[in-house]
Design a protein around this motif. Structure first.
Motif, mmCIF file in Angstrom:
data_model
loop_
_atom_site.group_PDB
_atom_site.id
_atom_site.type_symbol
_atom_site.label_atom_id
_atom_site.label_comp_id
_atom_site.label_asym_id
_atom_site.label_seq_id
_atom_site.Cartn_x
_atom_site.Cartn_y
_atom_site.Cartn_z
ATOM 1 N N ALA A 102 13.200 -15.940 -21.317
ATOM 2 C CA ALA A 102 14.447 -16.589 -20.924
ATOM 3 C C ALA A 102 15.619 -15.635 -20.777
ATOM 4 N N LEU A 103 15.682 -14.610 -21.613
ATOM 5 C CA LEU A 103 16.869 -13.750 -21.647
ATOM 6 C C LEU A 103 17.258 -13.170 -20.286
ATOM 7 N N PRO A 104 16.332 -12.647 -19.490
ATOM 8 C CA PRO A 104 16.742 -12.036 -18.221
ATOM 9 C C PRO A 104 17.276 -13.027 -17.184
ATOM 10 N N VAL A 105 16.952 -14.313 -17.288
ATOM 11 C CA VAL A 105 17.326 -15.259 -16.230
ATOM 12 C C VAL A 105 18.279 -16.354 -16.701
ATOM 13 N N ALA A 106 18.453 -16.501 -17.991
ATOM 14 C CA ALA A 106 19.318 -17.563 -18.504
ATOM 15 C C ALA A 106 20.755 -17.342 -18.044
ATOM 16 N N PRO A 107 21.530 -18.414 -17.904
ATOM 17 C CA PRO A 107 22.945 -18.263 -17.550
ATOM 18 C C PRO A 107 23.661 -17.361 -18.552
ATOM 19 N N VAL A 180 13.677 -22.475 -23.418
ATOM 20 C CA VAL A 180 13.153 -23.400 -22.403
ATOM 21 C C VAL A 180 14.300 -24.000 -21.587
ATOM 22 N N GLU A 181 15.347 -24.397 -22.276
ATOM 23 C CA GLU A 181 16.498 -24.962 -21.568
ATOM 24 C C GLU A 181 17.149 -23.906 -20.669
ATOM 25 N N ALA A 186 18.315 -22.060 -15.127
ATOM 26 C CA ALA A 186 18.607 -20.746 -14.550
ATOM 27 C C ALA A 186 18.764 -20.836 -13.034
ATOM 28 N N CYS A 187 19.607 -19.997 -12.502
ATOM 29 C CA CYS A 187 19.839 -19.962 -11.050
ATOM 30 C C CYS A 187 18.775 -19.093 -10.381
#
Length: 244
Positions: A102-107, A180-181, A186-187
């Protein structure tokens, strides 16, 4: 650890997976409710046949997918039946996989939180018995893709040490939920692919770890001497015979 639990084959017609909790199969089913059915357990979205943190991830991924995309995870349901254990390594590995994905793509607003969670996971992975280079590598690769969040987390996280109890009950579930959220909102064009891949990869990794931990435990178990049969003849020493 429990592993290799007998699985009931998928029926020809199964309830269509849907979000949320369902009172019975007639109302529908989520991922983990179908797992409870296949395991022969009472109908529940928290069955004992699956590691609690892995089950949390499965429920969250199930609920984050649309009705159109949810069939993509149906084939993974039998794979989680019997996949459970109490070793801390399992909790750490599941949380690392979630946070690293998640870290690389999360807002941006969520990246700092994810980076703090991943720092905590990395510190705990470093303290586990045995080498865990794979987990450390996942953490470092994720940090390399989000350097600003990593720097923020290192600057504001004074202490990443947590007790095993706190990690299991609070830290790890929160990390998985945020991850997960974070992927779901994520954009990116492939958020669904990433969610499905996260669940599939984590299931495979958990299975491999459980198998390795089970083999190690079996190898370290002391050998139990085999008792002589009850009807085996016993040698008797003559009272007059010399003994040594």
């Amino acid at each position: 650890m429990r592993f290799g639990q007998q699985v009931v084959p998928l029926p020809d017609v199964v309830p269509v997976l849907s979000a949320g909790k369902h009172r019975n199969p007639r109302k529908g089913a989520c991922f983990m409710e179908m797992a409870s059915f296949l395991a022969g357990e009472r109908w529940s979205d928290h069955p004992s046949c699956t590691h609690p943190l892995l089950a949390t991830m499965a429920r969250l991924v199930n609920d984050s997918l649309t009705d159109l995309d949810r069939p993509r995870i149906v084939g993974l349901i039998p794979d989680v039946v019997g996949l459970t254990g109490d070793d801390l390594e399992l909790d750490v590995a599941i949380a690392v996989h979630a946070a690293a994905a998640a870290l690389p793509v999360a807002p941006v607003a969520r990246q700092n939180v994810m980076a703090v969670g991943l720092l905590t996971c990395r510190a705990l992975a470093s303290s586990l018995p045995g080498p865990h280079d794979d987990l450390l590598r996942l953490c470092d690769e994720a940090f390399a893709q989000a350097p600003e969040a990593h720097a923020w987390a290192r600057r504001y996280s004074r202490d990443t040490r947590v007790s095993e109890r706190v990690f299991r009950r609070q830290t790890a579930p929160h990390v998985v939920a945020y991850a997960v959220e974070g992927i779901a909102v994520a954009c990116v064009d492939d958020a669904v692919d990433r969610l499905v891949a996260l669940l599939a990869t984590t299931i495979r990794d958990t299975r491999a770890r459980i198998e390795r931990l089970s083999e190690a435990a079996a190898a370290e178990a002391p050998e139990v001497p085999t008792a002589a049969p009850a009807d085996a003849p016993r040698r008797r020493l003559s009272r007059s015979a010399p003994t040594r």
